[in-house]
Design a protein around this motif. Structure first.
Motif, PDB file in Angstrom:
ATOM      1  N   UNK A   1       5.854  -8.224  -1.678  1.00 25.03           N
ATOM      2  CA  UNK A   1       4.986  -7.265  -2.373  1.00 25.03           C
ATOM      3  C   UNK A   1       4.784  -7.746  -3.802  1.00 25.03           C
ATOM      4  N   UNK A   2       3.628  -8.319  -4.075  1.00 25.94           N
ATOM      5  CA  UNK A   2       3.355  -8.837  -5.414  1.00 25.94           C
ATOM      6  C   UNK A   2       2.555  -7.852  -6.261  1.00 25.94           C
ATOM      7  N   UNK A   3       1.790  -7.004  -5.597  1.00 25.34           N
ATOM      8  CA  UNK A   3       0.956  -6.007  -6.260  1.00 25.34           C
ATOM      9  C   UNK A   3       1.092  -4.699  -5.490  1.00 25.34           C
ATOM     10  N   UNK A   4       1.017  -3.566  -6.195  1.00 23.31           N
ATOM     11  CA  UNK A   4       1.130  -2.252  -5.570  1.00 23.31           C
ATOM     12  C   UNK A   4      -0.202  -1.525  -5.713  1.00 23.31           C
ATOM     13  N   UNK A   5      -0.720  -1.031  -4.588  1.00 27.80           N
ATOM     14  CA  UNK A   5      -1.960  -0.266  -4.587  1.00 27.80           C
ATOM     15  C   UNK A   5      -1.640   1.173  -4.210  1.00 27.80           C
ATOM     16  N   UNK A   6      -1.904   2.098  -5.123  1.00 22.94           N
ATOM     17  CA  UNK A   6      -1.601   3.510  -4.943  1.00 22.94           C
ATOM     18  C   UNK A   6      -2.898   4.266  -4.681  1.00 22.94           C
ATOM     19  N   UNK A   7      -2.942   5.012  -3.585  1.00 28.38           N
ATOM     20  CA  UNK A   7      -4.155   5.754  -3.239  1.00 28.38           C
ATOM     21  C   UNK A   7      -3.769   7.033  -2.508  1.00 28.38           C
ATOM     22  N   UNK A   8      -4.770   7.810  -2.095  1.00 29.87           N
ATOM     23  CA  UNK A   8      -4.520   9.053  -1.381  1.00 29.87           C
ATOM     24  C   UNK A   8      -5.343   9.152  -0.116  1.00 29.87           C
ATOM     25  N   UNK A   9      -4.825   9.849   0.876  1.00 29.29           N
ATOM     26  CA  UNK A   9      -5.577  10.087   2.100  1.00 29.29           C
ATOM     27  C   UNK A   9      -6.484  11.308   1.932  1.00 29.29           C
ATOM     28  N   UNK A  10      -7.448  11.431   2.856  1.00 22.11           N
ATOM     29  CA  UNK A  10      -8.300  12.608   2.849  1.00 22.11           C
ATOM     30  C   UNK A  10      -9.328  12.596   1.740  1.00 22.11           C
TER      31      UNK A  10
ATOM     32  N   UNK B   1       0.855  -1.184   0.000  1.00 21.81           N
ATOM     33  CA  UNK B   1       0.000   0.000   0.000  1.00 21.81           C
ATOM     34  C   UNK B   1       0.892   1.235   0.000  1.00 21.81           C
ATOM     35  N   UNK B   2       0.821   2.027  -1.070  1.00 22.00           N
ATOM     36  CA  UNK B   2       1.533   3.298  -1.156  1.00 22.00           C
ATOM     37  C   UNK B   2       0.478   4.396  -1.160  1.00 22.00           C
ATOM     38  N   UNK B   3       0.535   5.268  -0.146  1.00 18.74           N
ATOM     39  CA  UNK B   3      -0.542   6.234   0.056  1.00 18.74           C
ATOM     40  C   UNK B   3       0.005   7.655   0.062  1.00 18.74           C
ATOM     41  N   UNK B   4      -0.482   8.481  -0.837  1.00 17.20           N
ATOM     42  CA  UNK B   4      -0.135   9.898  -0.856  1.00 17.20           C
ATOM     43  C   UNK B   4      -0.722  10.537   0.402  1.00 17.20           C
ATOM     44  N   UNK B   5       0.092  11.295   1.137  1.00 15.10           N
ATOM     45  CA  UNK B   5      -0.316  11.709   2.475  1.00 15.10           C
ATOM     46  C   UNK B   5      -0.067  13.196   2.727  1.00 15.10           C
ATOM     47  N   UNK B   6      -0.693  14.013   1.890  1.00 14.39           N
ATOM     48  CA  UNK B   6      -0.738  15.451   2.147  1.00 14.39           C
ATOM     49  C   UNK B   6      -2.209  15.885   2.088  1.00 14.39           C
ATOM     50  N   UNK B   7      -3.044  15.353   2.968  1.00 16.65           N
ATOM     51  CA  UNK B   7      -4.490  15.577   2.844  1.00 16.65           C
ATOM     52  C   UNK B   7      -4.899  17.033   2.936  1.00 16.65           C
ATOM     53  N   UNK B   8      -4.141  17.847   3.678  1.00 20.45           N
ATOM     54  CA  UNK B   8      -4.467  19.271   3.794  1.00 20.45           C
ATOM     55  C   UNK B   8      -4.261  20.006   2.475  1.00 20.45           C
ATOM     56  N   UNK B   9      -3.505  19.393   1.542  1.00 19.89           N
ATOM     57  CA  UNK B   9      -3.255  19.980   0.222  1.00 19.89           C
ATOM     58  C   UNK B   9      -3.863  19.122  -0.883  1.00 19.89           C
ATOM     59  N   UNK B  10      -4.851  18.296  -0.532  1.00 23.25           N
ATOM     60  CA  UNK B  10      -5.455  17.368  -1.490  1.00 23.25           C
ATOM     61  C   UNK B  10      -4.375  16.530  -2.193  1.00 23.25           C
ATOM     62  N   UNK B  11      -3.338  16.192  -1.417  1.00 21.66           N
ATOM     63  CA  UNK B  11      -2.230  15.362  -1.901  1.00 21.66           C
ATOM     64  C   UNK B  11      -1.546  15.950  -3.127  1.00 21.66           C
ATOM     65  N   UNK B  12      -1.494  17.280  -3.181  1.00 22.11           N
ATOM     66  CA  UNK B  12      -0.779  17.939  -4.273  1.00 22.11           C
ATOM     67  C   UNK B  12       0.693  17.555  -4.224  1.00 22.11           C
ATOM     68  N   UNK B  13       1.286  17.411  -5.396  1.00 19.44           N
ATOM     69  CA  UNK B  13       2.651  16.904  -5.516  1.00 19.44           C
ATOM     70  C   UNK B  13       3.692  17.990  -5.250  1.00 19.44           C
ATOM     71  N   UNK B  14       4.687  17.634  -4.459  1.00 17.71           N
ATOM     72  CA  UNK B  14       5.867  18.479  -4.279  1.00 17.71           C
ATOM     73  C   UNK B  14       7.098  17.581  -4.212  1.00 17.71           C
ATOM     74  N   UNK B  15       8.245  18.170  -3.949  1.00 22.48           N
ATOM     75  CA  UNK B  15       9.481  17.383  -3.970  1.00 22.48           C
ATOM     76  C   UNK B  15       9.481  16.307  -2.888  1.00 22.48           C
ATOM     77  N   UNK B  16       8.951  16.616  -1.693  1.00 27.78           N
ATOM     78  CA  UNK B  16       8.901  15.618  -0.626  1.00 27.78           C
ATOM     79  C   UNK B  16       8.091  14.401  -1.052  1.00 27.78           C
ATOM     80  N   UNK B  17       6.952  14.644  -1.689  1.00 25.26           N
ATOM     81  CA  UNK B  17       6.122  13.535  -2.134  1.00 25.26           C
ATOM     82  C   UNK B  17       6.842  12.707  -3.195  1.00 25.26           C
TER      83      UNK B  17
END
Length: 273
Positions: A52-61, A19-35
């Motif tokens: 890890x056989x499968x990767x699931x990409x999602x976002x918080x918030x 599970x790979x989860x984008x975690x900048x919910x206060x910014x609607x997971x907007x992309x920056x260098x840290x992300x």
């Protein structure tokens, strides 16, 4: 194995699914260098992890990814020569080169570089509240992140031109009708349903995933006869594999197959800007 380096991205593995989860919910997971740095580390972990056989990409918030962070866009507006800290140098099309399936679970906004990221995944699942936007024409920009290729490949050149040139919102049901997403799932329990789907995919053979991803990637460059010839050679190869023998044994014994894990190194192409 390198652990994800930023709280902007969460990483966990269970039952064959990373599970790979984008975690900048206060910014609607907007992309920056840290992300971007966190994503690079997370995908590197998943690539090298035999569990890890499968990767699931999602976002918080409230959303998947609203695109590049406004601070990044402001910096680029002030000085177009500034290295693009929104991508951190990472090209998301590197996900196509991973030998493991990448499933994007999209809810809420999926815009700009977030759309490019989702289009680089192998499979896209959408919640009922998901919507997709390619905002570049409204910003005076080109179709970034290879979207002119990837979006056209997924939904056809006419539909891609519509999304890119109108910069309008495309809802989940329209995205499904156009072939941008494979399934639309209820908002309630969406991530749980997407995770269940990922677990189902993870019961299959990792080596087959790697071969199929290559076949799909090369299909646009082949005519049918070349694709058929390639498939015939691969069929002869896989019929001799330990995974095929294991699958037949498992069927006779009425149990789940125990397939050979696959590991790799994640080396995405890197942007110069």
């Amino acid at each position: 194995m390198t652990e994800p380096a930023s709280g902007a991205v969460l990483y966990a593995v269970a039952d064959g699914v990373a599970r790979i989860t984008l975690n900048r919910p206060d910014r609607l997971n907007a992309s920056n260098a840290d992300m971007s740095r966190g994503l690079t580390a997370a995908f590197s972990c998943a690539a090298a992890d035999p569990d890890a056989r499968v990767i699931l990409l999602s976002g918080t918030g409230r959303g998947f990814c609203a695109g590049a962070d406004m601070q990044v866009l402001d910096e680029l507006s002030a000085n177009p020569e500034t290295p693009n800290s929104g991508s951190g140098g990472l090209r998301y099309d590197g996900l196509m080169l991973l030998p493991k399936p990448v499933i994007a679970a999209v809810h809420g906004p999926c815009a700009g570089i977030g759309l490019a990221m989702a289009c680089a995944a192998d499979i896209r699942l959408a919640a009922e509240d998901a919507f997709f936007v390619a905002p570049f024409a409204g910003l005076g920009l080109c179709a970034e992140g290879g979207l002119a290729w990837s979006l056209s490949r997924l939904i056809g050149p006419g539909n891609a031109a519509d999304m890119l040139m109108s910069a309008r919102r495309v809802g989940a049901q329209e995205a499904y009708a156009k072939g941008l997403v494979s399934q639309v799932l209820p908002n309630d329990g969406f991530i749980a349903a997407a995770t269940e789907y990922a677990h189902m995919v993870a019961t299959n053979a990792p080596a087959s995933f790697a071969i199929m991803k290559r076949q799909l990637r090369e299909a646009d460059l082949q005519d049918f006869e070349a694709a058929r010839t390639d498939a015939h050679a691969l069929t002869q190869e896989t019929l001799k594999s330990a995974d095929f023998k294991e699958s037949m044994t498992a069927k006779r014994e009425k149990r789940l197959a125990r397939f050979t894990p696959v590991t790799s190194v994640f080396e995405p192409p890197v942007s110069k800007s």
